[in-house]
Enzyme design. Structure first.
Site, PDB file in Angstrom:
ATOM      1  N   ASP A 215      -6.482  -9.784  -5.964  1.00  0.00           N
ATOM      2  CA  ASP A 215      -5.466  -9.287  -6.993  1.00  0.00           C
ATOM      3  C   ASP A 215      -4.113 -10.139  -6.832  1.00  0.00           C
ATOM      4  O   ASP A 215      -3.498  -9.940  -7.801  1.00  0.00           O
ATOM      5  CB  ASP A 215      -5.606  -7.859  -6.873  1.00  0.00           C
ATOM      6  CG  ASP A 215      -5.209  -7.426  -5.505  1.00  0.00           C
ATOM      7  OD1 ASP A 215      -5.035  -7.985  -4.621  1.00  0.00           O
ATOM      8  OD2 ASP A 215      -5.097  -5.969  -5.358  1.00  0.00           O
TER       9      ASP A 215
HETATM   10  C1  LAN Z   1      -2.453  -5.013   2.558  1.00  0.00           C
HETATM   11  C2  LAN Z   1      -1.371  -5.196   1.554  1.00  0.00           C
HETATM   12  C3  LAN Z   1      -1.456  -5.553   0.319  1.00  0.00           C
HETATM   13  C4  LAN Z   1      -2.939  -5.072  -0.265  1.00  0.00           C
HETATM   14  C5  LAN Z   1      -3.193  -5.217  -1.820  1.00  0.00           C
HETATM   15  C6  LAN Z   1      -2.729  -6.464  -2.512  1.00  0.00           C
HETATM   16  C7  LAN Z   1      -2.120  -4.380  -2.509  1.00  0.00           C
HETATM   17  C8  LAN Z   1      -4.435  -4.767  -2.054  1.00  0.00           C
HETATM   18  O1  LAN Z   1      -4.604  -4.612  -3.645  1.00  0.00           O
HETATM   19  C9  LAN Z   1      -5.497  -5.548  -1.525  1.00  0.00           C
HETATM   20  C10 LAN Z   1      -5.226  -5.411   0.132  1.00  0.00           C
HETATM   21  C11 LAN Z   1      -3.924  -5.848   0.446  1.00  0.00           C
HETATM   22  C12 LAN Z   1      -3.832  -7.374   0.703  1.00  0.00           C
HETATM   23  C13 LAN Z   1      -3.680  -5.251   1.903  1.00  0.00           C
HETATM   24  C14 LAN Z   1      -4.713  -5.201   2.919  1.00  0.00           C
HETATM   25  C15 LAN Z   1      -4.631  -4.494   4.140  1.00  0.00           C
HETATM   26  C16 LAN Z   1      -2.919  -4.587   4.869  1.00  0.00           C
HETATM   27  C17 LAN Z   1      -2.770  -6.254   5.208  1.00  0.00           C
HETATM   28  C18 LAN Z   1      -2.199  -4.146   3.748  1.00  0.00           C
HETATM   29  C19 LAN Z   1      -2.273  -2.837   3.401  1.00  0.00           C
HETATM   30  C20 LAN Z   1      -0.848  -4.096   4.463  1.00  0.00           C
HETATM   31  C21 LAN Z   1      -0.996  -3.938   5.958  1.00  0.00           C
HETATM   32  C22 LAN Z   1      -2.572  -3.829   5.980  1.00  0.00           C
HETATM   33  C23 LAN Z   1      -2.955  -4.312   7.209  1.00  0.00           C
HETATM   34  C24 LAN Z   1      -4.502  -4.253   7.462  1.00  0.00           C
HETATM   35  C25 LAN Z   1      -2.211  -3.792   8.512  1.00  0.00           C
HETATM   36  C26 LAN Z   1      -2.679  -4.010  10.016  1.00  0.00           C
HETATM   37  C27 LAN Z   1      -3.708  -2.968  10.328  1.00  0.00           C
HETATM   38  C28 LAN Z   1      -4.821  -3.171  10.732  1.00  0.00           C
HETATM   39  C29 LAN Z   1      -5.794  -1.851  10.577  1.00  0.00           C
HETATM   40  C30 LAN Z   1      -5.495  -4.520  11.179  1.00  0.00           C
END
Ligand code: LAN
Length: 753
Positions: free
Chosen positions: A482
């Site tokens: 996305d």
């Molecule tokens: C994110 C941030 C952005 C998010 C969107 C683009 C909004 C979504 O549509 C797809 C998934 C994604 C890229 C995403 C995946 C998981 C993340 C990276 C996070 C929520 C930000 C932090 C999170 C990450 C997993 C945090 C670390 C924790 C763990 C469990 C490893």
């Protein structure tokens, strides 16, 4: 003083780095490090903080030097982020939604950062700062006093006002995970154990059973510190990485975040590495546990966990696997040769990740863990460790409450794409007033497009990414379905607007499309970073306890819709390129969206809270193939679901608990602007016929706008892995503006005030 290095951090930030070339520093003297007490003050001078934007790499700098202070004035955005008065002028009161958009843009434009993007705090999770600070501690990385001071302030500000503990995220209830780790952080940054905040937190931790009741990840960090013993940590054998690729449970098939976390976890677990013992570590052994530390039977607590932390209890399958690993594999079958081979391959993969991201790494958990691994392997002053230390600053964010850790190294590409689209939705892209702002945003996206796949893509199990965009910036470099889509849409929209140059030529647009087309799953839906590489049954191996849906990729209405709308826009302008595949992709994707509708008519959201967020995307997908309220039962049921949740005042208000429970739950604090914007966007996309509902929502958004054009922060907006919430502060601008702008264009003759 005030001198800045390449990463934009004042020289005080890295005294170790500066002196690292001297022999003496190479063998960093332990007494040097621990005998000196961490300097910590009551507060820093907030007028001395600056946000440095180095082509989309953000870091906060503290200017101790008065001359530097004069040379580098605090910007509007700095002040806004820090909660200092910005003195934005009052604007004429809007009488219609389009004027409200103009006022909002007037304010939001001032937050655009020098390289053309928008940034913001990206906090929420309460387990990220501990990853960074504990990694600093065990790698003997000095913590500047102003960081220590503001970390303390942040954690004090965020302690639960009743019990004094910390939760999994800022709005969550106190847990052992949050409390044991953040207590540890406070001790590391120099807070005394007898400080009233600590006394209260400790009492709460003890009531919950103490650190023996922590989840796996906390136990792992405490074992690395030497505050707990390794026997309390469930096994994470690196030799799993040696499994042939065809094996159904092979780690390359796991969701990117869990496999990147498992990698350093497995390396240090295998080495049973522990930091050098210090007085603080000895003291924490007394503070964090209820039992007498020397008498704790560590192995017996591998599966001890407080119910509050146990969102996803381990399955009997995993418990059996762990039992076999602990009782048979480790003591009997695991030869040194296997362990060594596993460690070596895990380290090789870590090194590839470091190379591919310039040592920033995927996110805020794996990055600090990798720092420790490199410290163990290559020593304190190796290039890798020094570079890790430098890049860690990009994960920190300073605000009025203090210093926190962001979920990623920023939100750059994502929020910039939405900012552009908000202007587009209001039909203002041709207005010369917004041209400079949009031009800068376009230049940013041009600069941030990922131009090449990673080196040895297959060897390190990475997905094609050429032509894509990451969520944050290109040197993190993980394309997400996305993020690619939203950035691509924004680029196409602007480049097709008269007056804007073609910075990204057709070849590069096609690269983005080629990458997007790899994201479709057999079901038709799209996931986040990669198409799923294994079935959801893999969740039986979820060892993290605190999160759900973490082991593999899933299909998401959010990601699927973003790709569908990007492809739809693309084919309008380039009808000849991969025409059949695009047509088929869209058809299958929307079909999947339909199958994901819940019986109540809404869609479950995985990245925003919750049904309101995903229903907005799903209805947009349906609308993109011409299915709306009047001709589609799916769209009708989606609208009816949203309407059934509209509140008396015209707004929507979903609580984050909906993400945990899978049921729509109202937020006790009443209507939220961001959620209201999502809902009215959804209704407008679906051509909901009863305009009164939409108008009431629009009115609420307008009423909440401040006289200077801004909206104020309300409840948390985002989520991941079902249980952990994360802030998207720019959504209160981008989605409100989008809703108002869409309304203004779609219903130009309607009045709402
Ligand atoms: C994110 C941030 C952005 C998010 C969107 C683009 C909004 C979504 O549509 C797809 C998934 C994604 C890229 C995403 C995946 C998981 C993340 C990276 C996070 C929520 C930000 C932090 C999170 C990450 C997993 C945090 C670390 C924790 C763990 C469990 C490893």
């Amino acid at each position: 003083m005030g001198k800045k290095d390449a990463a934009g951090v004042s020289s005080e930030t890295q005294p170790l780095l500066e002196k690292s070339s001297t022999k003496k520093r190479l063998s960093f003297d332990l007494t040097d490090h621990v005998a000196k007490r961490q300097r910590i003050e009551e507060r820093t001078d907030h007028t001395r903080w600056r946000m440095r934007d180095d082509k989309g790499r953000q870091s906060w700098v503290y200017l101790e030097d008065d001359q530097a202070l004069k040379d580098w004035p605090q910007s509007f955005a700095d002040k806004y982020f820090l909660g200092l008065p910005v003195n934005a002028p009052d604007l004429p009161k809007p009488t219609n939604p389009l004027d409200a958009v103009r006022n909002g843009l007037e304010f939001f434009e001032k937050l655009q950062l020098p390289s053309g993007h928008w940034g913001c705090e990206y906090g929420g999770p309460m387990f990220l700062l501990p990853c960074i600070v504990i990694a600093w501690y065990v790698t003997k990385t000095p913590i500047p006093w102003y960081y220590a001071t503001e970390i303390k302030n942040y954690l004090f500000a965020r302690a639960n006002p009743e019990d004094g503990g910390w939760g999994l995220h800022i709005e969550g209830e106190t847990s052992v995970f949050g409390t044991s780790l953040n207590y540890t952080v406070l001790r590391i940054v120099g807070v005394d154990a007898d400080h009233p905040v600590m006394v209260k937190a400790r009492a709460t931790l003890h009531k919950m059973g103490g650190a023996t009741h922590a989840p796996h990840w906390a136990k792992w960090w405490l074992a690395v510190m030497g505050v707990a013993q390794w026997d309390i940590v469930n096994p994470t054998p690196p030799e799993l990485w040696l499994l042939p690729d065809w094996v159904p449970i092979a780690p390359w098939r796991w969701w990117i975040h869990i496999r990147q976390v498992f990698l350093p976890m497995s390396y240090l677990w295998s080495k049973r590495w522990q930091a050098e013992e210090t007085e603080l570590i000895r003291s924490l052994r007394q503070e964090l546990f209820v039992e007498d530390w020397a008498k704790i039977n560590w192995a017996s607590h591998r599966n001890t966990i407080n119910p509050r932390d146990n969102y996803h209890p381990k399955t009997w399958v995993l418990n059996t696997v762990n039992w076999c690993l602990v009782n048979i594999w480790n003591p009997v079958l695991r030869t040194q040769a296997i362990a060594k081979k596993g460690e070596e391959w895990a380290m090789k993969l870590i090194e590839m990740e470091n190379e591919n991201t310039d040592h920033a790494d995927l996110a805020t958990v794996s990055g600090p863990m990798n720092t420790v691994c490199l410290y163990v392997k290559e020593g304190p002053d190796s290039y890798a460790v020094r570079r890790h230390r430098e890049r860690a600053h990009e994960f920190l964010w300073m605000k009025d409450e203090g210093l926190l850790a962001n979920g990623t190294n920023g939100v750059q590409c994502w929020d910039t794409a939405f900012a552009i689209q908000a202007v587009m939705d209001a039909g203002l892209t041709e207005d010369p007033r917004w041209r400079p702002m949009l031009m800068k945003a376009l230049e940013f996206l041009d600069d941030q497009q990922i131009r090449e796949n990673v080196k040895d893509q297959d060897k390190c199990y990475r997905q094609q990414r050429k032509g894509g965009w990451a969520f944050s910036n290109k040197d993190q470099g993980y394309a997400v379905s996305d993020c690619v889509s939203e950035a691509l849409k924004s680029v196409i929209i602007l480049q097709k607007t008269p007056g804007f140059p073609t910075l990204i030529d057709d070849r590069r647009i096609f690269d983005a499309i080629d990458t997007l087309l790899t994201y479709q799953n057999p079901s038709g839906g799209c996931s986040s970073y990669e198409p799923p590489r294994a079935g959801t049954w893999m969740e039986v191996l979820n060892a993290a306890e605190v999160f759900g849906n973490i082991m593999v990729e899933y299909e998401y209405p959010e990601c699927t819709t973003a790709v569908v709308t990007a492809l739809s826009l693309f084919r309008k302008h380039w009808p000849e390129y991969r025409t059949k595949e695009i047509e088929r992709f869209i058809e299958r994707a929307v079909k999947w969206i339909k199958t994901a509708q819940k019986p109540h008519g809404g869609w479950y959201g995985s990245w925003g809270i919750c049904f309101t967020y995903a229903t907005m995307f799903a209805l947009e997908s349906l609308a993109s193939i011409g299915e709306t309220y009047k001709n589609s039962d799916y769209a009708k049921r989606g609208c009816d679901f949203l309407i059934s949740k509209q509140r008396e005042d015209g707004g929507w208000s979903e609580h984050y608990r909906a993400c945990e429970t899978g049921e729509y739950i109202e937020h006790p604090s009443g209507s939220q602007v961001v959620m209201t914007a999502w809902a009215v966007i959804a209704l407008m996309k679906a051509d909901y016929p009863n305009l009164e509902h939409i108008k009431k929502g629009i009115k609420l958004i307008m009423d909440r706008q401040q006289s200077n054009g801004e909206w104020l922060q309300e409840a948390i907006e985002g989520v991941f892995n079902k249980s952990c919430m994360i802030s998207y502060p720019n959504y209160k601008f981008t989605f409100t503006l989008k809703a108002l702008g869409m309304f203004a264009r779609k219903y130009p003759n309607e009045t709402v005030v």
